[in-house]
Design a protein around this motif. Structure first.
Motif, PDB file in Angstrom:
ATOM      1  N   ASP A 375       0.842  -1.189   0.000  1.00 58.72           N
ATOM      2  CA  ASP A 375       0.000   0.000   0.000  1.00 58.72           C
ATOM      3  C   ASP A 375       0.884   1.247   0.000  1.00 58.72           C
ATOM      4  O   ASP A 375       2.090   1.173   0.215  1.00 58.72           O
ATOM      5  N   PHE A 376       0.242   2.421  -0.216  1.00 60.17           N
ATOM      6  CA  PHE A 376       0.992   3.679  -0.277  1.00 60.17           C
ATOM      7  C   PHE A 376       0.350   4.738   0.625  1.00 60.17           C
ATOM      8  O   PHE A 376      -0.877   4.890   0.641  1.00 60.17           O
ATOM      9  N   HIS A 377       1.200   5.455   1.362  1.00 55.81           N
ATOM     10  CA  HIS A 377       0.758   6.636   2.109  1.00 55.81           C
ATOM     11  C   HIS A 377       1.525   7.826   1.575  1.00 55.81           C
ATOM     12  O   HIS A 377       2.761   7.810   1.504  1.00 55.81           O
ATOM     13  N   ILE A 378       0.794   8.891   1.190  1.00 52.56           N
ATOM     14  CA  ILE A 378       1.405  10.033   0.503  1.00 52.56           C
ATOM     15  C   ILE A 378       1.068  11.317   1.233  1.00 52.56           C
ATOM     16  O   ILE A 378      -0.083  11.548   1.623  1.00 52.56           O
ATOM     17  N   THR A 379       2.096  12.149   1.444  1.00 53.07           N
ATOM     18  CA  THR A 379       1.911  13.421   2.143  1.00 53.07           C
ATOM     19  C   THR A 379       1.637  14.553   1.174  1.00 53.07           C
ATOM     20  O   THR A 379       2.111  14.551   0.034  1.00 53.07           O
ATOM     21  N   ASN A 380       0.886  15.552   1.654  1.00 50.70           N
ATOM     22  CA  ASN A 380       0.434  16.651   0.797  1.00 50.70           C
ATOM     23  C   ASN A 380       0.523  17.995   1.519  1.00 50.70           C
ATOM     24  O   ASN A 380       0.998  18.072   2.654  1.00 50.70           O
ATOM     25  N   THR A 387      -2.837  11.112   2.016  1.00 52.43           N
ATOM     26  CA  THR A 387      -3.654  10.133   1.303  1.00 52.43           C
ATOM     27  C   THR A 387      -3.131   8.724   1.533  1.00 52.43           C
ATOM     28  O   THR A 387      -1.938   8.467   1.360  1.00 52.43           O
ATOM     29  N   LEU A 388      -4.028   7.830   1.914  1.00 53.53           N
ATOM     30  CA  LEU A 388      -3.704   6.416   2.086  1.00 53.53           C
ATOM     31  C   LEU A 388      -4.389   5.619   0.982  1.00 53.53           C
ATOM     32  O   LEU A 388      -5.623   5.610   0.880  1.00 53.53           O
ATOM     33  N   TYR A 389      -3.579   4.962   0.152  1.00 59.41           N
ATOM     34  CA  TYR A 389      -4.100   4.130  -0.929  1.00 59.41           C
ATOM     35  C   TYR A 389      -3.983   2.660  -0.530  1.00 59.41           C
ATOM     36  O   TYR A 389      -2.881   2.148  -0.321  1.00 59.41           O
ATOM     37  N   HIS A 390      -5.129   2.003  -0.447  1.00 59.40           N
ATOM     38  CA  HIS A 390      -5.156   0.575  -0.147  1.00 59.40           C
ATOM     39  C   HIS A 390      -5.078  -0.223  -1.436  1.00 59.40           C
ATOM     40  O   HIS A 390      -5.792   0.060  -2.404  1.00 59.40           O
ATOM     41  N   ASN A 391      -4.202  -1.207  -1.453  1.00 60.54           N
ATOM     42  CA  ASN A 391      -4.048  -2.077  -2.623  1.00 60.54           C
ATOM     43  C   ASN A 391      -5.144  -3.140  -2.590  1.00 60.54           C
ATOM     44  O   ASN A 391      -5.170  -3.997  -1.703  1.00 60.54           O
ATOM     45  N   ASP A 392      -6.056  -3.074  -3.542  1.00 61.56           N
ATOM     46  CA  ASP A 392      -7.178  -4.012  -3.606  1.00 61.56           C
ATOM     47  C   ASP A 392      -6.850  -5.263  -4.407  1.00 61.56           C
ATOM     48  O   ASP A 392      -7.680  -6.166  -4.522  1.00 61.56           O
ATOM     49  N   PHE A 397      -6.227   0.365  -6.675  1.00 60.36           N
ATOM     50  CA  PHE A 397      -6.044   1.010  -5.383  1.00 60.36           C
ATOM     51  C   PHE A 397      -7.266   1.853  -5.047  1.00 60.36           C
ATOM     52  O   PHE A 397      -7.902   2.422  -5.935  1.00 60.36           O
ATOM     53  N   THR A 398      -7.566   1.939  -3.757  1.00 60.20           N
ATOM     54  CA  THR A 398      -8.674   2.763  -3.279  1.00 60.20           C
ATOM     55  C   THR A 398      -8.156   3.745  -2.230  1.00 60.20           C
ATOM     56  O   THR A 398      -7.405   3.362  -1.325  1.00 60.20           O
ATOM     57  N   GLY A 407      -7.446  11.322   7.629  1.00 50.51           N
ATOM     58  CA  GLY A 407      -7.882  12.500   6.884  1.00 50.51           C
ATOM     59  C   GLY A 407      -7.878  13.767   7.702  1.00 50.51           C
ATOM     60  O   GLY A 407      -6.986  14.611   7.594  1.00 50.51           O
ATOM     61  N   GLU A 408      -8.889  13.932   8.524  1.00 47.99           N
ATOM     62  CA  GLU A 408      -9.083  15.182   9.266  1.00 47.99           C
ATOM     63  C   GLU A 408      -7.860  15.613  10.072  1.00 47.99           C
ATOM     64  O   GLU A 408      -7.492  16.793  10.049  1.00 47.99           O
ATOM     65  N   PRO A 409      -7.172  14.727  10.799  1.00 46.11           N
ATOM     66  CA  PRO A 409      -6.036  15.185  11.610  1.00 46.11           C
ATOM     67  C   PRO A 409      -4.883  15.759  10.814  1.00 46.11           C
ATOM     68  O   PRO A 409      -4.074  16.520  11.357  1.00 46.11           O
TER      69      PRO A 409
END
Length: 624
Positions: A375-380, A387-392, A397-398, A407-409
């Motif tokens: 999976d991937f976690h990306i900073t913005n 953003t956290l992308y789950h590998n389906d 990816f979702t 998200g909110e934090p």
């Protein structure tokens, strides 16, 4: 960095119509209505412009929280290092992005060492002063470090942006690639404590603005190749408008790039992006540029920041993900014939769940839910979530950011380096993020953010919803910052890297901070869980790089099966320990350890004990 403009004549006209130069981006919740966007290239903000009298990114502590990390920087030689990048007010984009860090064992003594990049100045770029130097610190054990920069010959003395590590020549000693603004370097490890810059000799002295590179053997010949993202084409003799000039008599505010009505440095949007470069290593050890024929040259000229080679679709071939600033992310699937198919949009990683580009900076790569898929976690940017992308599976990816609690934090923070790490060794990968703004002027505004920002640490927990938990869906909870702990302080951070620096089975963290000393965080979590640290050695005769970059390891304890990959680069233009760390929780033995080597072959190892650092050599077994 987020979307700023270089004001062409057309842009000046548009600025008169849109004085705030605000691109509307994601609002504070994933289901909120999307504001209307202004034309591409005019952007400054990634979200709704909120007003807040409370800064949510600094000074947030919890008196009841346990101390997870202790800042021990002042007790080490690292306290003498100071990063320096341009002016304090950050008039130009080049002054805001420097600061990678690498953790690796350069002298093969079993102790991870620390390499910190430094920035530069406009005066140094013009030959008017000596540039700052990078620093290599040898780990002496017991939290003692020695500055060996001059002896090693790795001062760089160029505007350092990104660093990655790989044993490109398969001699058993890790080499360093430094992505610079200017000319990049490849430091060959001579095996005697010194390095030699062989970039020009070998054909990888990339010119321009190079960022977070990654080594990987994409064609399976046993030799590491090298991918280098490009960021912005910036001419030092023709710089965009400086916000420092906005206050001069006779100037018009609309003639300058702005963030919420405040003049700031320009870029990246409105500036011309660079293409990316893929270097294929030939049999003689030199490299050839195959960017065009392989299909990864990025003719769209997105603003590249961080890249990683990793197996995405389980076909034994290394694929490539590139995180871009203010433009779509790219995922290149390896077709096995020397070419790649870019599937960012159909895979789901190009945009967030609202179908919007984000200002991607950093990249964490790992299997956070232990389903065997990466999976991937990306900073913005601030005013936007990470953003956290789950590998389906099957290359899909979702975006599960808000469902997972990430998200909110993260909205008020501007994220950079990030990694999946099991800080409490319970067998589930947590998330850590280094933060810091690019505009010092935010401290004078009531925007709920700040220039220096606290780190964020999120614990990976079971989902409180039983139905979600049954489906294996995980939830992340922010770990409170104990007063006086490493999570309580704030810095304008950039690069972040993770490893067990003292061999106690707890992952420590090093952060490179803009215009200040780095941060060395010792993990003080109670050592109640078991662990395993693995160093992999591949066999080039079997077409695996000697440092095993690209290998995948699966560790099974009871019903829990974890995955970890040997990765070059990632985080934000940084390098975490290439050795693999597995938290085992209460498990006292390994039921199965399986290695998928870079050449695609699989090997099962018997593990004699836990709470150990072990070396696994392809075809030769285990060594303590």
């Amino acid at each position: 960095m987020i979307k700023r403009c270089f004001l062409s004549p057309l842009a000046l006209y548009l600025c008169a119509l849109f004085p705030l130069l605000t691109i509307a981006q994601q609002p504070g919740s994933p289901n909120a209505a999307q504001p209307q966007q202004t034309p591409q290239g005019m952007g400054v903000s990634t979200g709704t412009a909120l007003v807040s009298t409370t800064r949510r990114t600094v000074g947030v502590v919890d008196a009841k929280a346990p101390k997870v990390f202790e800042d021990v920087t002042a007790r080490t030689a690292l306290a003498s290092f100071k990063h320096h990048s341009g002016s304090a007010q950050k008039d130009y984009i080049v002054e805001t992005t420097s600061g990678g860090v690498a953790l690796f064992d350069y002298d093969n003594d079993g102790l991870p060492d620390i390499y910190l990049l430094n920035g530069s100045t406009m005066a140094a770029e013009r030959g008017k002063e000596k540039p700052p130097r990078a620093a290599l610190y040898r780990n002496l054990g017991n939290w003692k470090f020695e500055d060996v920069t001059e002896k090693a010959g790795v001062a760089n003395e160029r505007w350092g942006m990104g660093v990655t590590v790989g044993d490109y020549d398969n001699d058993g000693f890790a080499d360093i690639y430094v992505g610079n603004f200017g000319v990049s370097r490849l430091y060959r490890n001579n095996g005697n404590g010194t390095f030699t810059d062989v970039a020009a000799k070998l054909g990888v002295a990339r010119k321009g603005w190079s960022t977070g590179a990654s080594f990987g053997d994409y064609d399976g010949d046993g030799r590491l190749d090298l991918f280098v993202p490009g960021y912005v084409e910036l001419d030092m003799n023709n710089l965009p408008p400086s916000p420092a000039d906005a206050v001069k008599p006779g100037q018009i505010a609309q003639n300058f790039c702005q963030f919420r009505g405040v003049p700031v440095m320009c870029g990246p949007r409105g500036l011309k992006g660079e293409t990316d470069t893929l270097y294929h290593q030939k049999a003689d050890g030199t490299f050839e540029d195959v960017s065009d024929k392989s299909g990864v040259n990025d003719s769209t000229r997105y603003y590249g920041f961080t890249s990683v080679w990793v197996r995405v679709n389980e076909d034994n071939l290394l694929d490539l993900i590139v995180v871009n600033d203010s433009t779509p992310k790219q995922l290149y699937i390896n077709k096995g014939d020397g070419t790649f198919e870019e599937v960012g949009y159909p895979s789901g990683v190009a945009l967030n769940e609202n179908g919007r580009e984000q200002a991607g900076m950093g990249l964490a790569t790992g299997d956070y839910d232990n389903d065997g898929l990466v999976d991937f976690h990306i900073t913005n940017f601030s005013d936007d979530s990470n953003t956290l992308y789950h590998n389906d599976g099957e290359g899909n990816f979702t975006d599960v950011t808000f469902q997972a609690g990430l998200g909110e934090p993260t909205i008020p923070f501007l994220g950079w380096g990030t990694e999946f790490l099991d800080f409490d060794a319970d067998g589930w990968k947590d998330v850590i993020v280094a933060n810091g703004h690019v505009y010092p002027a935010v401290d004078k505004q009531q925007w709920g953010t700040s220039y220096a920002q606290q780190l964020l640490l999120f614990r990976n927990t079971p989902n409180p919803d039983p139905k979600q938990a049954e489906r294996g869906i995980r939830k992340f909870e922010r770990v409170g910052a104990a007063p006086g702990s490493g999570l309580a302080d704030a810095w304008a951070s950039r690069g972040l890297a993770v490893c067990d620096l003292d061999g106690d089975g707890r992952l420590d963290v090093v952060v490179n901070n803009m215009d200040s000393a780095p941060t060395l965080l010792r993990n003080t979590t109670p050592a109640q869980n078991h662990w395993l640290r693995l160093r992999l050695v591949g066999d080039p005769a079997r077409k695996s790089p000697r440092d095993a970059t690209g290998a995948t390891v699966y560790v099974t304890t009871g019903k829990l099966r974890q995955r970890a990959d040997v990765i070059s680069g990632g985080s934000y233009s940084s390098q975490s320990d290439p050795c693999l760390f597995f938290g085992l929780g209460a498990a006292t033995k390994i039921d199965r350890l399986e290695v998928k080597w870079p050449n695609g072959s699989t090997e099962v190892f018997d593990v004699p004990a836990v709470d150990k650092s072990l070396t696994l050599t392809e075809g030769k077994g285990v060594k303590q």
